[in-house]
Design an enzyme around this catalytic site. Structure first.
Site, PDB file in Angstrom:
ATOM      1  N   HIS A   1      23.824  -2.084  11.509  1.00 38.96           N
ATOM      2  CA  HIS A   1      25.046  -1.419  11.626  1.00 38.96           C
ATOM      3  C   HIS A   1      25.667  -1.900  12.572  1.00 38.96           C
ATOM      4  O   HIS A   1      25.458  -2.713  13.504  1.00 38.96           O
ATOM      5  CB  HIS A   1      24.576   0.094  11.926  1.00 38.96           C
ATOM      6  CG  HIS A   1      23.745   0.450  10.948  1.00 38.96           C
ATOM      7  ND1 HIS A   1      24.388   1.277   9.833  1.00 38.96           N
ATOM      8  CD2 HIS A   1      22.456   0.870  10.876  1.00 38.96           C
ATOM      9  CE1 HIS A   1      23.168   1.634   9.175  1.00 38.96           C
ATOM     10  NE2 HIS A   1      22.106   1.386   9.724  1.00 38.96           N
TER      11      HIS A   1
ATOM     12  N   ARG B   1       4.877  -9.030  20.197  1.00 40.11           N
ATOM     13  CA  ARG B   1       4.773 -10.156  20.862  1.00 40.11           C
ATOM     14  C   ARG B   1       3.253 -10.887  20.374  1.00 40.11           C
ATOM     15  O   ARG B   1       2.260 -10.146  20.038  1.00 40.11           O
ATOM     16  CB  ARG B   1       4.546  -9.786  22.442  1.00 40.11           C
ATOM     17  CG  ARG B   1       3.365  -8.891  22.665  1.00 40.11           C
ATOM     18  CD  ARG B   1       3.335  -8.414  24.124  1.00 40.11           C
ATOM     19  NE  ARG B   1       2.265  -7.622  24.547  1.00 40.11           N
ATOM     20  CZ  ARG B   1       1.700  -6.493  23.994  1.00 40.11           C
ATOM     21  NH1 ARG B   1       2.680  -5.698  22.926  1.00 40.11           N
ATOM     22  NH2 ARG B   1       0.591  -5.890  24.236  1.00 40.11           N
TER      23      ARG B   1
ATOM     24  N   ASN C   1       0.715  -1.207  -0.026  1.00 42.50           N
ATOM     25  CA  ASN C   1      -0.091  -0.053   0.001  1.00 42.50           C
ATOM     26  C   ASN C   1       0.885   1.210   0.089  1.00 42.50           C
ATOM     27  O   ASN C   1       2.030   1.145   0.000  1.00 42.50           O
ATOM     28  CB  ASN C   1      -1.066   0.063   1.258  1.00 42.50           C
ATOM     29  CG  ASN C   1      -2.220   0.766   0.956  1.00 42.50           C
ATOM     30  OD1 ASN C   1      -2.029   1.554   0.298  1.00 42.50           O
ATOM     31  ND2 ASN C   1      -3.376   0.030   1.509  1.00 42.50           N
TER      32      ASN C   1
ATOM     33  N   THR D   1      10.855  -7.480  15.809  1.00 40.96           N
ATOM     34  CA  THR D   1      12.327  -7.653  16.058  1.00 40.96           C
ATOM     35  C   THR D   1      12.774  -9.060  16.010  1.00 40.96           C
ATOM     36  O   THR D   1      13.944  -9.221  16.098  1.00 40.96           O
ATOM     37  CB  THR D   1      12.533  -6.996  17.442  1.00 40.96           C
ATOM     38  OG1 THR D   1      11.992  -7.919  18.502  1.00 40.96           O
ATOM     39  CG2 THR D   1      12.250  -5.746  17.629  1.00 40.96           C
ATOM     40  N   LYS D   2      11.838 -10.075  16.078  1.00 39.31           N
ATOM     41  CA  LYS D   2      12.066 -11.575  16.160  1.00 39.31           C
ATOM     42  C   LYS D   2      11.257 -12.311  15.138  1.00 39.31           C
ATOM     43  O   LYS D   2      10.024 -11.828  14.659  1.00 39.31           O
ATOM     44  CB  LYS D   2      11.964 -11.998  17.536  1.00 39.31           C
ATOM     45  CG  LYS D   2      12.811 -11.411  18.551  1.00 39.31           C
ATOM     46  CD  LYS D   2      12.701 -12.122  19.753  1.00 39.31           C
ATOM     47  CE  LYS D   2      13.683 -11.594  20.692  1.00 39.31           C
ATOM     48  NZ  LYS D   2      13.481 -11.847  22.057  1.00 39.31           N
TER      49      LYS D   2
ATOM     50  N   GLY E   1      -0.916  -1.215   8.684  1.00 39.18           N
ATOM     51  CA  GLY E   1      -0.046   0.066   8.510  1.00 39.18           C
ATOM     52  C   GLY E   1       0.765   0.686   9.732  1.00 39.18           C
ATOM     53  O   GLY E   1       0.745   0.307  10.768  1.00 39.18           O
TER      54      GLY E   1
END
Length: 186
Positions: free
Chosen positions: A113, A178, A83, A163-164, A140
């Site tokens: 990084h 989560r 989108n 993050t996982k 979104g």
């Protein structure tokens, strides 16, 4: 190896390199053409953008105000839908499976990084792949971090920061994302 080859191999490389700059400029021009073309004339993906993407079947669709960096690392499945305002920083491979839908302003990052501040100040990074399975729905404003895999049929709630890895068929929400018990709406 040159910096592009190091990037493609997932090794540490310097992200500000004249050859990488040349590659990015070509892609930025293609992205501009896609975003500047009237939607009625553009079709699912403007030809200039399609030409720089790794895989983009005719049934995949990218709405306007899209951004990417290298293009070649983006691989879309059949009927994948991005989108408005999606950003893919594709220094690494990004796979978006068939029929997966990304809501407005979803961001996918591949750059990892360096942890050493001296090397980070020298713009040393590596590219980690992001894999999004088939039939995934990403709400979104969600952000998908480097190295994450999202399994088939999963849902990522709007505004989540993933993050996982996300297992197939589960729903994740929040920052960091989560698992929540999926509702069984009929």
């Amino acid at each position: 190896m040159d910096e592009f080859e190091k990037m493609q191999a997932g090794e540490w490389y310097c992200c500000l390199d004249p050859a990488l700059d040349t590659r990015r400029l070509r892609v930025f021009d293609a992205v501009h053409a896609h975003n500047a073309t009237r939607p009625s004339a553009r079709g699912n993906i403007a030809p200039e953008l399609r030409a720089v993407l790794g895989t983009a079947p005719d049934t995949a669709r990218i709405e306007g105000q899209f951004r990417c960096v290298y293009g070649v690392n983006i691989h879309l499945g059949d009927a994948a839908f991005l989108n408005v305002g999606c950003v893919i920083l594709d220094s690494g491979r990004v796979e978006i499976g068939a029929r997966s839908m990304l809501g407005p302003h979803v961001q996918i990052y591949c750059a990892d990084h360096h942890r050493d501040p001296k090397l980070r100040s020298e713009l040393i990074e590596r590219a980690l792949p992001v894999r999004i399975g088939q039939d995934v729905w990403i709400g979104g404003g969600a952000i998908i971090l480097p190295g994450v895999t999202i399994g088939d049929g999963a849902i990522v709630g709007a505004g989540s920061v993933v993050t996982k890895d996300v297992a197939p068929g589960v729903t994740v929400v929040g920052n960091p994302a989560r698992v929540v018990t999926p509702s069984r709406e009929s």
